[in-house]
Design an enzyme around this catalytic site. Structure first.
Site, short mmCIF file in Angstrom:
data_model
loop_
_atom_site.label_atom_id
_atom_site.label_comp_id
_atom_site.label_asym_id
_atom_site.label_seq_id
_atom_site.Cartn_x
_atom_site.Cartn_y
_atom_site.Cartn_z
N GLU A 436 48.79 43.43 38.99
CA GLU A 436 50.07 44.34 39.32
C GLU A 436 49.23 45.71 38.88
O GLU A 436 49.88 46.74 38.49
CB GLU A 436 51.02 44.19 38.42
CG GLU A 436 52.29 44.02 39.39
CD GLU A 436 52.36 43.86 40.39
OE1 GLU A 436 52.52 43.11 41.32
OE2 GLU A 436 52.55 45.28 40.99
C1 LIG Z 1 46.46 35.18 38.02
C2 LIG Z 1 46.41 36.22 39.16
C3 LIG Z 1 47.49 36.16 39.83
C4 LIG Z 1 47.56 37.51 40.86
N1 LIG Z 1 48.78 37.59 41.55
C5 LIG Z 1 48.67 38.36 42.54
C6 LIG Z 1 49.79 38.20 43.69
O1 LIG Z 1 50.72 37.35 43.51
N2 LIG Z 1 49.65 38.88 44.63
C7 LIG Z 1 48.58 39.67 45.03
O2 LIG Z 1 48.51 40.63 46.01
N3 LIG Z 1 47.75 39.86 44.15
C8 LIG Z 1 47.73 39.28 42.93
N4 LIG Z 1 46.44 39.22 42.04
C9 LIG Z 1 45.51 40.14 42.31
C10 LIG Z 1 45.37 41.34 41.08
O3 LIG Z 1 46.46 42.03 41.32
C11 LIG Z 1 44.19 42.02 41.44
O4 LIG Z 1 43.10 41.01 40.87
C12 LIG Z 1 43.94 43.20 40.71
O5 LIG Z 1 44.65 44.22 41.43
C13 LIG Z 1 42.34 43.94 40.35
O6 LIG Z 1 42.02 43.74 41.80
P1 LIG Z 1 40.43 43.02 41.83
O7 LIG Z 1 40.27 41.67 41.15
O8 LIG Z 1 39.88 42.98 43.19
O9 LIG Z 1 39.39 44.03 40.84
P2 LIG Z 1 38.70 45.10 41.21
O10 LIG Z 1 39.47 46.12 41.92
O11 LIG Z 1 37.29 44.82 41.74
O12 LIG Z 1 38.54 46.01 39.69
C14 LIG Z 1 37.27 45.67 39.12
C15 LIG Z 1 37.37 46.60 37.76
O13 LIG Z 1 37.08 47.84 38.43
C16 LIG Z 1 37.86 48.85 37.94
N5 LIG Z 1 38.32 49.80 39.18
C17 LIG Z 1 38.34 49.36 40.61
N6 LIG Z 1 38.59 50.55 41.26
C18 LIG Z 1 38.56 51.56 40.33
C19 LIG Z 1 38.58 53.10 40.38
N7 LIG Z 1 39.03 53.59 41.41
N8 LIG Z 1 38.53 53.80 39.28
C20 LIG Z 1 38.34 53.39 38.17
N9 LIG Z 1 37.99 51.64 37.82
C21 LIG Z 1 38.42 50.91 38.91
C22 LIG Z 1 39.32 48.03 37.69
O14 LIG Z 1 40.19 48.66 36.98
C23 LIG Z 1 38.71 46.81 37.17
O15 LIG Z 1 38.60 46.94 35.84
C24 LIG Z 1 46.55 38.07 40.93
C25 LIG Z 1 45.25 38.22 40.19
C26 LIG Z 1 45.25 37.20 39.44
C27 LIG Z 1 43.92 37.00 38.57
#
Ligand SMILES: Cc1cc2nc3c(=O)[nH]c(=O)nc-3n(C[C@H](O)[C@H](O)[C@H](O)COP(=O)(O)OP(=O)(O)OC[C@H]3O[C@@H](n4cnc5c(N)ncnc54)[C@H](O)[C@@H]3O)c2cc1C
Length: 584
Positions: A436
């Site tokens: 989220e």
């Molecule tokens: C168990 C689980 C359930 C989920 N359920 C859903 C769901 O129902 N629907 C859905 O759509 N998604 C879902 N997600 C996805 C979840 O919302 C994302 O994993 C989350 O938004 C982070 O995206 P990412 O994993 O690609 O991490 P990334 O975006 O790659 O982030 C990696 C790190 O980089 C940091 N970062 C990224 N961009 C920036 C920036 N601009 N400035 C500073 N720091 C930054 C982040 O804070 C994080 O620490 C789920 C994930 C999990 C693991």
């Protein structure tokens, strides 16, 4: 150890947030304290008797993918049926489609109970409620009439399909395609990952809300549209018919909430899934934000839930386990008598109360932003919601991890052993600061979007309100509160100083402001949490316990405020200057 819903604590938080005042409870007298207590006691019974017994089973068994279908753990379907039959899925939903129209503050109180009893289960209705909100606000009359009643009754569940392999925090990169068809529908193709409850065996249909791009869409977030994609297409008679072109292609193996199926979803492998536009083309993100903001607060509430559960478990264990002799004891003492254990338990308790208070203040403002008679009051309340939502989400979920970890520490070696249940809380909690919108993204949202809100009035009026709360505490002259009061006043001063600094830096050196965003959110939460605890203490009548919690919080946590202010105002520069040791 069976979970007991903390009905008195939740009611105190509702009162402290001013929820029983006219203008919040739909302006009606019908929903008085006794009625809300009765609702929460029933919810508590359901949580303890039905959801809690499935929590460890779900953790051990997990959901699995069998012949292209997700199968939930034993007992899950029956529990879900009881949940829907009990009308629990309809609590906050619009009455014109069969909902009960209860205020957000009451709905999140019940949400805390489901998630404390069983967070992997609680995820499902949480997401369905978000989908209902988005559809109610953005959907056409036909879509609403066809889907809302069945989602509100719990017959069907909803999902949120945002994330793609290359589009996580950055939704600019969403690549799922939506091509208009001649009949006014769209053909959706693409892959979504990490979709919670993307498939399951609890209901006979699943309604996916999907972000996708039209062929001629502008780049970035201005070119994203929102589509409703049912698992089974719904005929004019309202019953699910033909299978749509969407499948669950895989399930993730996870650290926690293992019973909550986290699905890889493939849309359009056989020509295109049929999708229906929700709202206007290219304006999908705005509607999806309705769902995301409600979900952000709800995820904060999941944090409160896990923190409460971990605290209950640790408190019980600390009274039973005997080790060492406390000062003056003649035999082995229960570990709760040792000051270091007291410190941990009290930290767990006050962080949980503070997190609940911030979430409740956000929910109360949400209700006021809908219900207040005066337009000006509604606007100011909406600003308050916008300001507090990232704080509620990030603080309460960080609290969940800290408290669950302390809970393991209180148990000693037994905490590390799965049978105790304490370890599951930490594993379950760990996702909360990530999904989220990660907590880093929440902090950036607070600093870059929320501080400038209404020309800065949103934050200055908040600081002024906290000052009023502190003045009320001064006037109440509670015993032994002088040092605590001084520390909270200093914390407020630190927040005001850091706010001015970070707003200035945002203009002159934005990278420095971004480097300070996370400690800034932590400082904000320290002040907001203190405010919540003061309100609890002032509302407590003859009960001296909330005042003792407030004093502990102020003397042990509010004192950290100027340290955080230094981290923001001095430390941020070294974040950019220090060498990471990465060679390119
Ligand atoms: C168990 C689980 C359930 C989920 N359920 C859903 C769901 O129902 N629907 C859905 O759509 N998604 C879902 N997600 C996805 C979840 O919302 C994302 O994993 C989350 O938004 C982070 O995206 P990412 O994993 O690609 O991490 P990334 O975006 O790659 O982030 C990696 C790190 O980089 C940091 N970062 C990224 N961009 C920036 C920036 N601009 N400035 C500073 N720091 C930054 C982040 O804070 C994080 O620490 C789920 C994930 C999990 C693991």
């Amino acid at each position: 150890m069976t979970y007991q819903a903390p009905v008195n604590d939740i009611l105190s938080a509702l009162k402290a947030a001013g929820v029983f005042k006219a203008g919040i409870m739909n302006g009606s007298d019908a929903l008085d304290e006794a009625t809300v207590r009765a609702i929460l006691e029933e919810a508590g019974k359901f949580g303890s008797e039905v959801l809690d017994p499935l929590n460890q089973i779900g953790d051990k068994t997990g959901s699995c993918l069998r012949d292209g279908r997700v199968v939930t753990p034993p007992g899950w379907s029956e529990a879900y049926r009881q949940f829907a039959d009990g009308g629990w899925s309809a609590l906050p939903c619009p009455p014109e489609y069969g909902g009960q129209g209860l205020p957000s503050a009451v709905a999140i109180s019940a949400c805390e109970i489901w998630n404390a009893a069983n967070m992997a289960f609680g995820m499902c209705p949480l997401l369905t409620n978000g989908a209902i909100d988005a559809l109610h606000i953005g959907g056409s009359q036909d879509l609403k009439a066809r889907y809302l009643p069945r989602m509100i009754s719990g017959d069907w569940t909803g999902t949120m399909n945002l994330t793609e392999p290359q589009a996580g925090s950055d939704l600019n990169a969403v690549a799922t395609r939506a091509v208009p068809a001649e009949d006014g529908t769209y053909r959706i193709t693409g892959t979504k990952i990490y979709i919670s409850y993307g498939d399951h065996d609890l209901t006979d249909n699943i309604i996916h809300l999907v972000l996708a791009r039209l062929p001629d869409a502008p780049p970035g977030t201005r070119g994203i549209s929102l589509f409703l994609v049912p698992k089974f297409l719904v005929g004019d008679d309202g019953s699910p018919g033909e299978r749509n072109d969407v499948v669950c292609a895989g399930l993730e193996h996870k650290l926690g909430i293992v019973a909550s199926p986290t699905c890889v979803m493939k849309f359009g492998e056989n020509g295109g899934a049929i999708g229906f536009l929700v709202g206007e083309e290219n304006r999908g993100l705005a509607t999806m934000f309705v769902m995301m903001n409600a979900a952000r607060l709800a995820v904060g509430v999941q944090g409160v839930a896990i923190a409460e559960r971990a605290t209950q478990r640790a408190l019980k264990y600390a009274q039973e386990r005997r080790q060492g002799r406390a000062a003056g004891a003649k035999e082995m003492s229960p570990i709760i008598d040792h000051p270091d254990i007291r410190r941990m338990l009290l930290t767990m308790r006050v962080l949980t109360l503070a997190a609940r208070g911030i979430c409740m203040a956000t929910a109360a403002a949400t209700d006021l932003s809908h219900q207040a008679g005066e337009a000006d009051t509604r606007t100011r309340a909406a600003d308050r919601v916008a300001l507090l939502t990232p704080v509620a989400k990030a603080f309460a979920t960080d609290v969940a991890v800290e408290v669950a970890s302390l809970g393991i520490q209180v148990h000693g070696g037994m905490g590390f052993i799965e049978d105790t249940g304490a370890a599951q809380h930490l594993r379950d909690a760990r996702i909360l600061p990530i999904y989220e919108g990660t907590n880093g993204i929440q902090a950036i949202d607070l600093v870059t979007r929320k501080l400038p809100l209404s020309g800065g009035d949103a934050v200055t009026s908040y600081l002024a309100d906290v000052n009023v709360t502190l003045n009320n505490l001064r006037t109440a002259a509670l015993p032994q509160m002088e040092f605590a009061l001084e520390q909270m006043a200093r914390a407020l001063e630190a927040l005001a100083t850091a706010t001015e600094w970070i707003v200035r830096k945002l203009q002159s050196h934005p990278q420095v402001a971004l480097a300070g965003a996370t400690p800034y959110l932590q400082l904000f939460a320290l002040v907001a949490g203190g405010d919540a605890l003061v309100r609890l203490a002032l509302n407590a009548g003859n009960d001296a316990v909330p005042a003792s919690h407030l004093r502990f919080f102020a003397e042990n946590r509010s004192v950290m405020a100027w340290g955080l202010a230094a981290t923001i105002m001095a430390g941020s520069v070294s974040v950019l200057d220090a060498d990471l040791g990465v060679t390119t």
